[in-house]
Design a protein around this motif. Structure first.
Motif, mmCIF file in Angstrom:
data_model
loop_
_atom_site.group_PDB
_atom_site.id
_atom_site.type_symbol
_atom_site.label_atom_id
_atom_site.label_comp_id
_atom_site.label_asym_id
_atom_site.label_seq_id
_atom_site.Cartn_x
_atom_site.Cartn_y
_atom_site.Cartn_z
ATOM 1 N N UNK A 99 13.209 -10.084 -7.766
ATOM 2 C CA UNK A 99 13.745 -9.503 -6.437
ATOM 3 C C UNK A 99 13.312 -7.755 -6.321
ATOM 4 N N UNK A 100 12.646 -7.628 -7.450
ATOM 5 C CA UNK A 100 12.310 -6.250 -7.558
ATOM 6 C C UNK A 100 10.859 -5.729 -7.292
ATOM 7 N N UNK A 101 10.627 -4.854 -6.410
ATOM 8 C CA UNK A 101 9.317 -4.432 -6.161
ATOM 9 C C UNK A 101 8.911 -2.929 -6.403
ATOM 10 N N UNK A 102 7.406 -2.669 -6.640
ATOM 11 C CA UNK A 102 7.027 -1.350 -6.633
ATOM 12 C C UNK A 102 5.833 -1.309 -5.723
ATOM 13 N N UNK A 103 6.263 -0.134 -4.835
ATOM 14 C CA UNK A 103 5.170 -0.101 -3.882
ATOM 15 C C UNK A 103 3.942 0.854 -4.441
ATOM 16 N N UNK A 104 2.823 0.315 -3.744
ATOM 17 C CA UNK A 104 1.597 1.032 -4.290
ATOM 18 C C UNK A 104 0.396 1.227 -2.983
ATOM 19 N N UNK A 105 -0.492 2.344 -3.202
ATOM 20 C CA UNK A 105 -1.435 2.098 -2.251
ATOM 21 C C UNK A 105 -2.898 2.033 -2.929
ATOM 22 N N UNK A 106 -3.886 1.723 -2.022
ATOM 23 C CA UNK A 106 -5.336 1.577 -2.477
ATOM 24 C C UNK A 106 -6.206 2.295 -1.719
ATOM 25 N N UNK A 107 -7.200 2.943 -2.322
ATOM 26 C CA UNK A 107 -7.987 3.706 -1.741
ATOM 27 C C UNK A 107 -9.588 3.597 -2.165
ATOM 28 N N UNK A 108 -10.406 3.727 -0.979
ATOM 29 C CA UNK A 108 -11.949 3.803 -1.270
ATOM 30 C C UNK A 108 -12.346 4.960 -1.207
ATOM 31 N N UNK A 109 -12.819 5.724 -2.267
ATOM 32 C CA UNK A 109 -13.502 7.059 -1.980
ATOM 33 C C UNK A 109 -12.554 7.973 -1.632
ATOM 34 N N UNK A 110 -11.139 7.939 -1.741
ATOM 35 C CA UNK A 110 -10.167 8.722 -1.141
ATOM 36 C C UNK A 110 -9.784 8.315 0.060
ATOM 37 N N UNK A 111 -10.438 7.589 0.761
ATOM 38 C CA UNK A 111 -9.674 7.070 1.988
ATOM 39 C C UNK A 111 -8.779 5.891 1.907
ATOM 40 N N UNK A 112 -7.673 5.998 2.315
ATOM 41 C CA UNK A 112 -6.833 4.652 2.118
ATOM 42 C C UNK A 112 -7.166 3.569 2.805
ATOM 43 N N UNK A 113 -7.046 2.269 2.154
ATOM 44 C CA UNK A 113 -7.418 1.063 2.997
ATOM 45 C C UNK A 113 -6.036 0.558 3.007
ATOM 46 N N UNK A 114 -6.102 0.179 4.420
ATOM 47 C CA UNK A 114 -4.686 -0.102 5.311
ATOM 48 C C UNK A 114 -4.604 -1.744 4.749
ATOM 49 N N UNK A 115 -3.481 -2.028 4.938
ATOM 50 C CA UNK A 115 -3.047 -3.437 4.946
ATOM 51 C C UNK A 115 -3.976 -4.184 6.151
#
Length: 167
Positions: A99-115
């Protein structure tokens, strides 16, 4: 005695005629078709965004990659990364399997990759094949410290969908 010999002769001839009639061979022929369709194809390989061991009170970053190889003059339309297995409210998350989660982000060349983000413009596949290209995928985690957050191993799986047009 002659009659007996004649009967025997007739019997012997009819048996020989019967054996000859059943021993004839027959031949049938058919056609076996063999076909193949050669298609242009692209393949996707990835290397993980592996954060390794992180401190719960510090931010962390890691880099992975997506590589696309095409065996012909294909036109790449898009590369889409989905929200992952534990996406919630437009945020990617890793889970400890409980039940535990860690949020994270992804980016390509500094630009975020949205869901469900399209990163097709990051690839420049063109010309005559075979050819390939790759792009780095940068991952970031903010501080993971939170009341009740458990220590342990967290993971997520992102589906990479490549759309291309074959010549």
């Amino acid at each position: 005695m002659t009659l007996l010999k004649g009967s025997f002769l007739v019997t012997s001839l009819s048996t020989a005629a019967f054996l000859t009639a059943t021993a004839q061979a027959a031949v049938e022929e058919g056609t076996l078709n063999v076909t193949a369709t050669v298609i242009a194809q692209c393949t996707v390989t990835t290397s993980a965004v592996a954060f390794g061991e992180i401190s719960p009170t510090q931010a962390a970053s890691a880099t992975g990659s997506i590589s696309i190889s095409c065996d012909d003059d294909n036109t790449l339309s898009s590369v889409i990364l989905d929200g992952g297995s534990y996406e919630s409210g437009g945020t990617r998350q890793m889970s400890d399997g409980g039940t535990e989660y860690i949020p994270y982000t992804l980016a390509v060349g500094g630009s975020p990759v949205a869901v469900n983000g399209d990163i097709g413009s990051s690839f420049t596949l063109a010309g005559t094949g075979p050819y390939s290209d790759s792009v780095d995928i940068d991952g970031a985690i903010g501080s993971v410290a939170a009341p009740g957050r458990e220590l342990g191993s967290y993971s997520d799986s992102i589906t990479v969908t490549v759309t291309y047009t074959a010549p």
